[in-house]
Design an enzyme around this catalytic site. Structure first.
Site, PDB file in Angstrom:
ATOM      1  N   TYR A   1       0.897  -1.013  -0.097  1.00 54.59           N
ATOM      2  CA  TYR A   1      -0.442  -0.099   0.077  1.00 54.59           C
ATOM      3  C   TYR A   1       0.976   1.094   0.304  1.00 54.59           C
ATOM      4  CZ  TYR A   1      -3.662   3.636   1.371  1.00 54.59           C
ATOM      5  OH  TYR A   1      -4.730   4.655   1.856  1.00 54.59           O
TER       6      TYR A   1
ATOM      7  N   ASP B   1       9.116   2.598   0.052  1.00 61.62           N
ATOM      8  CA  ASP B   1       8.286   3.714   0.528  1.00 61.62           C
ATOM      9  C   ASP B   1       8.652   3.328   2.358  1.00 61.62           C
ATOM     10  OD1 ASP B   1       5.630   4.530   1.807  1.00 61.62           O
ATOM     11  OD2 ASP B   1       5.275   3.765   0.696  1.00 61.62           O
TER      12      ASP B   1
ATOM     13  N   LYS C   1       4.279   8.557   9.274  1.00 61.30           N
ATOM     14  CA  LYS C   1       3.965   8.045  10.228  1.00 61.30           C
ATOM     15  C   LYS C   1       5.020   9.156  11.574  1.00 61.30           C
ATOM     16  CE  LYS C   1       2.107   4.554   8.625  1.00 61.30           C
ATOM     17  NZ  LYS C   1       0.383   4.160   8.847  1.00 61.30           N
TER      18      LYS C   1
END
Ligand code: PLP
Length: 425
Positions: A142, A235, A263
């Protein structure tokens, strides 16, 4: 209004599914969400006054704990000085400097507001620089909800049984080539036509549950990208500062061309970062012609929380070793409990992120992950919640350890998890 159920009923009238992000609806475990009023260290407090040991950790955004005092102090000072100016601040410079120091492949960086923005911008840079359109991604990974990535995109979508999203133009999806994780031969086939701008990958997947790369897989991708003139985008929105201070790229000694961070990089506020090789990033406006911008990008709140978090991380070289030990302790306890209760399943862990997969022996890719026992996970999740342990509400997610878990909260959580496994066996 004293229960989560009451708040959820009210929320559903005015928000899709009653939530601002789908996984929060707890549909992945066939339940209703808990509504929370505050967090402190490893604990969340619900509207009903229950204290839960939290392994969602804001989906990995927190590495120290909730309301970490240093971060709170930095935020309070920033709020008092004004929350957004739209002109540069010294803090942004210090922030970019610490990010580039901790992640050396990122020579030049740009702040954005979410991981989704970071990956979308990185892809634009890759396409702009290479003059190619195709992007290669891995099934079950994702990378946020931008059109190009909503193809076989792991946890959130898998949970709802929707492999793709309506609203993604066929043409856009057609520029995304999907291959199986840990299948280097498939990567070679995908790159062979010579039309690929970039390969984007979660070096350690967190979004189909934790799936580490096989030995040589990431190195092999790096070599194939070089051979075919494609860029490698790592990522590290989830893995950055978590699996090592410098993320997957430090732990696996891989040098990507571009990296996406989110995050932890924003210390629990809304920000993210993309960046990489200076010669690539100099194509971004206003140095170059590839456009990307943001009204609130680099706002003082995100910078303050991010700086406080990264400074604390940089100051504490033993943090990741302590988290590793705690992760190993949790993994061992769960593994023993699985055996003792004759439950088929496996725990996969990298550092402070871990997933318990029921009904499978080993998960190397999405094919394996998709065979897990969802019904058993739902029963387990409910059993753990009744014992005050809040796990991510989907079998395809990572559980995140924070520093605040170390010691008593972790031991209590292990007791709860082990008792829950006995209950569902
Ligand atoms: N990339 C990865 C690996 C992620 O795990 C996520 C979010 O979970 C994203 C990108 C998107 O980040 P955001 O939710 O901040 O848009």
């Amino acid at each position: 209004m004293t229960t989560s159920h009451e708040w959820f009923e009210r929320a559903r009238l005015v928000m899709p599914g009653g939530v601002n992000s789908p996984a929060r609806a707890f549909k992945g475990v066939g339940a209703e969400p808990v509504f929370v009023t505050r967090g402190e260290g490893a604990f969340l407090e619900t509207v009903g006054g229950h204290r839960l040991i939290d392994f969602i950790a804001s989906w990995g955004a927190l590495i120290f704990g909730h309301a970490e005092p240093e971060v709170v102090d930095a935020l309070v000072a920033a709020v008092e000085a004004g929350t957004s100016f739209g002109v540069p601040t010294p803090g942004e410079v210090e922030y970019a400097e610490i990010v580039t120091r901790l992640v050396p492949s990122m020579e030049v960086v740009r702040m954005v507001n979410s991981g989704t923005e970071a990956t979308a911008a990185a892809i634009r840079v890759a396409r702009g620089v290479t003059g190619r359109d195709v992007v290669v991604k891995f099934e079950g990974c994702y990378h946020g909800h931008a059109d190009a990535f909503l193809v076989k995109a792991g946890s959130g979508l898998a949970t709802f049984g929707e492999p793709d999203s309506p609203g993604v133009p066929t043409g856009t999806a057609g520029d995304t080539r999907v291959v199986a994780f840990n299948d280097l031969d498939a990567v070679e086939v995908a790159l062979a036509p010579g039309d690929v701008a970039a390969v984007i990958i979660e070096g350690v997947v967190g979004n189909m549950g934790v799936v580490p790369p096989d030995a040589g897989f990431l190195e092999g991708i790096r070599a194939l990208c070089d051979r075919h003139g494609s860029l490698l985008i790592l990522d590290e929105v989830m893995t950055g500062f978590r699996v090592a201070p410098g993320g997957v790229q430090e732990r696996w000694s891989i040098t990507p061309d571009l990296t996406c961070l989110g995050k932890i990089v924003a210390g629990g506020t809304a920000a993210a970062v993309y960046g990489g090789r200076a010669d690539l990033m100099r194509h971004v406006a206003p140095d170059g012609a590839i456009y990307q911008a943001g009204t609130l990008a680099g706002n003082p709140l995100a910078v303050a929380a991010g700086l406080a978090t990264l400074r604390r991380l940089e100051r504490d070289p033993g943090l990741h070793e302590r988290l590793e030990e705690a992760g190993a302790r949790l993994e061992a306890a769960v593994t023993v409990a699985l055996e003792q209760n004759r439950i088929r399943g496996t725990v996969q862990r990298v550092g402070a992120m871990l997933t318990l997969f029921f009904g499978v022996e080993k998960v190397r890719n999405w094919d394996d992950a998709s065979r897990l026992d969802r019904e058993m996970f739902s029963r387990f999740h409910a059993a753990a919640l009744r014992r005050g342990v809040l796990l991510p509400p989907s079998p395809f997610e990572a559980w995140f350890l924070m520093e605040a878990h170390l010691g008593d909260p972790l031991e209590r959580a292990i007791e709860g998890v082990v008792a829950s496994l006995e209950e569902i066996a």
